[in-house]
Design a protein around this motif. Sequence first.
Motif, PDB file in Angstrom:
ATOM      1  N   UNK A  13       5.551   1.327  -0.941  1.00  0.00           N
ATOM      2  CA  UNK A  13       6.599  -0.431  -0.440  1.00  0.00           C
ATOM      3  C   UNK A  13       8.088   0.324  -0.240  1.00  0.00           C
ATOM      4  N   UNK A  14       8.857   1.211  -1.254  1.00  0.00           N
ATOM      5  CA  UNK A  14       9.948   1.077  -1.562  1.00  0.00           C
ATOM      6  C   UNK A  14      10.065   1.755  -0.222  1.00  0.00           C
ATOM      7  N   UNK A  15       9.747   2.571   0.590  1.00  0.00           N
ATOM      8  CA  UNK A  15       9.768   3.685   2.289  1.00  0.00           C
ATOM      9  C   UNK A  15       8.520   2.885   3.317  1.00  0.00           C
ATOM     10  N   UNK A  16       8.371   1.966   3.692  1.00  0.00           N
ATOM     11  CA  UNK A  16       7.544   1.703   4.266  1.00  0.00           C
ATOM     12  C   UNK A  16       7.710   2.558   5.812  1.00  0.00           C
ATOM     13  N   UNK A  17       6.163   3.121   6.675  1.00  0.00           N
ATOM     14  CA  UNK A  17       6.620   4.049   8.088  1.00  0.00           C
ATOM     15  C   UNK A  17       4.786   4.359   8.154  1.00  0.00           C
ATOM     16  N   UNK A  18       4.985   5.599   8.979  1.00  0.00           N
ATOM     17  CA  UNK A  18       3.657   5.675   9.191  1.00  0.00           C
ATOM     18  C   UNK A  18       2.268   6.238   8.272  1.00  0.00           C
ATOM     19  N   UNK A  19       1.421   5.807   7.618  1.00  0.00           N
ATOM     20  CA  UNK A  19       0.863   7.118   6.613  1.00  0.00           C
ATOM     21  C   UNK A  19      -0.357   7.567   8.003  1.00  0.00           C
ATOM     22  N   UNK A  70     -11.456   4.773  -2.001  1.00  0.00           N
ATOM     23  CA  UNK A  70      -9.923   5.240  -2.243  1.00  0.00           C
ATOM     24  C   UNK A  70      -9.813   5.314  -0.558  1.00  0.00           C
ATOM     25  N   UNK A  71     -10.018   5.110   0.414  1.00  0.00           N
ATOM     26  CA  UNK A  71      -9.911   5.238   1.495  1.00  0.00           C
ATOM     27  C   UNK A  71      -9.433   3.438   2.475  1.00  0.00           C
ATOM     28  N   UNK A  72     -10.604   2.464   1.695  1.00  0.00           N
ATOM     29  CA  UNK A  72     -10.626   1.375   1.712  1.00  0.00           C
ATOM     30  C   UNK A  72      -9.382   1.015   1.072  1.00  0.00           C
ATOM     31  N   UNK A  73      -8.434   0.688  -0.358  1.00  0.00           N
ATOM     32  CA  UNK A  73      -7.520   0.830  -0.690  1.00  0.00           C
ATOM     33  C   UNK A  73      -6.661   1.122   0.188  1.00  0.00           C
ATOM     34  N   UNK A  74      -6.562   2.095   0.783  1.00  0.00           N
ATOM     35  CA  UNK A  74      -5.467   2.460   1.433  1.00  0.00           C
ATOM     36  C   UNK A  74      -4.681   1.451   2.516  1.00  0.00           C
ATOM     37  N   UNK A  75      -6.119   1.607   3.341  1.00  0.00           N
ATOM     38  CA  UNK A  75      -5.935   1.160   4.531  1.00  0.00           C
ATOM     39  C   UNK A  75      -6.129  -0.758   4.307  1.00  0.00           C
ATOM     40  N   UNK A  76      -6.450  -1.123   3.511  1.00  0.00           N
ATOM     41  CA  UNK A  76      -7.030  -2.251   2.794  1.00  0.00           C
ATOM     42  C   UNK A  76      -4.601  -2.475   3.076  1.00  0.00           C
ATOM     43  N   UNK A  77      -4.981  -2.147   2.137  1.00  0.00           N
ATOM     44  CA  UNK A  77      -2.641  -2.227   2.092  1.00  0.00           C
ATOM     45  C   UNK A  77      -2.642  -2.326   3.281  1.00  0.00           C
ATOM     46  N   UNK A 107      -3.016  -2.816   6.601  1.00  0.00           N
ATOM     47  CA  UNK A 107      -3.007  -3.764   7.306  1.00  0.00           C
ATOM     48  C   UNK A 107      -2.121  -4.901   6.776  1.00  0.00           C
ATOM     49  N   UNK A 108      -2.245  -5.187   5.279  1.00  0.00           N
ATOM     50  CA  UNK A 108      -1.612  -6.149   4.619  1.00  0.00           C
ATOM     51  C   UNK A 108      -0.361  -5.680   5.521  1.00  0.00           C
ATOM     52  N   UNK A 109       0.702  -4.808   4.683  1.00  0.00           N
ATOM     53  CA  UNK A 109       1.837  -4.391   5.270  1.00  0.00           C
ATOM     54  C   UNK A 109       2.620  -3.992   5.974  1.00  0.00           C
ATOM     55  N   UNK A 110       1.252  -4.548   6.732  1.00  0.00           N
ATOM     56  CA  UNK A 110       1.779  -4.037   8.982  1.00  0.00           C
ATOM     57  C   UNK A 110       2.148  -2.112   8.759  1.00  0.00           C
TER      58      UNK A 110
END
Length: 273
Positions: A55-61, A70-77, A79-82
């Motif tokens: 969150x300190x350096x948002x960008x492309x993941x 594990x993938x769901x946790x990342x993808x949900x985050x 989507x939440x942070x756009x």
Amino acid sequence: MTKIHLHLVSDSTGDTLEQVAKASLVQFPAIEPIKHYWPMIRTARHMERLISEMEDSPGIVMFTLVDHEIEKVLVDACKKHKWPYISVLHGIIRELGRHLGEIPTERPGLQHQMDDEYFERIDAIQYTLAHDDGQIADNLLDADIILVGVSRTSKTPTCIYLANRGYKAANIPIVPGCPLPPELEQCKNKFVVGLVNSVDRLVQIRRNRLLTLKESKTTDYVDEELVKEEVKEARRLFSRMGWPTVDVTRRSIEETSVAIINLKNKYEDEKAQ
């Protein structure tokens, strides 16, 4: 240059992800990525802890995660942070499974297993380092590939790349006034390749080499006429011995290695007939 943050998330070493990202980003010369590496993510809780840091350096993941939780946790985050996100392996694994009629194991790091292939690659690297620049010639018959060429034809880096692909590669330098090792004469049934380079390119590389050694004197090593004769003699040798050649003038180490591997495959096919 436009700077972007690029988060590379992997459940293994991240080598595959790094190579894919590098190969893709080179197509966008105006972009300067600031890369953040997040390897060896093995649990959903681990992933949750890292998201706060991302969150300190948002960008492309970009990610290579085979565990759905594990993938769901990342993808949900994302989507939440756009945050834009790209699953590098998901589509490939899904399509392979569909065409093969098989269910993937979904176990991370399988490409890094210490199996027979792994230890063969380690042996190849050790052999190649020991047989660099003609250091040891008494067991050339153990080589998978032997490279021969004048100075500064990329013999060493090419051999190291080939070793990482699992080939035991030795290289022999052609030095004016010095005979080739007699052991090379015993390698009539081994795969030997001659590496050549243009005279202009050789002179340029050799001059740069002398500069790095802080050598300012003009020597035979960079004399254009003598270099031209070196190249001619090398080509005559390759023709006389019937060795295939690869011109490295406009090739990267990777391109040269692929050309050598293709020649070796053709050589093996002809031997099998």
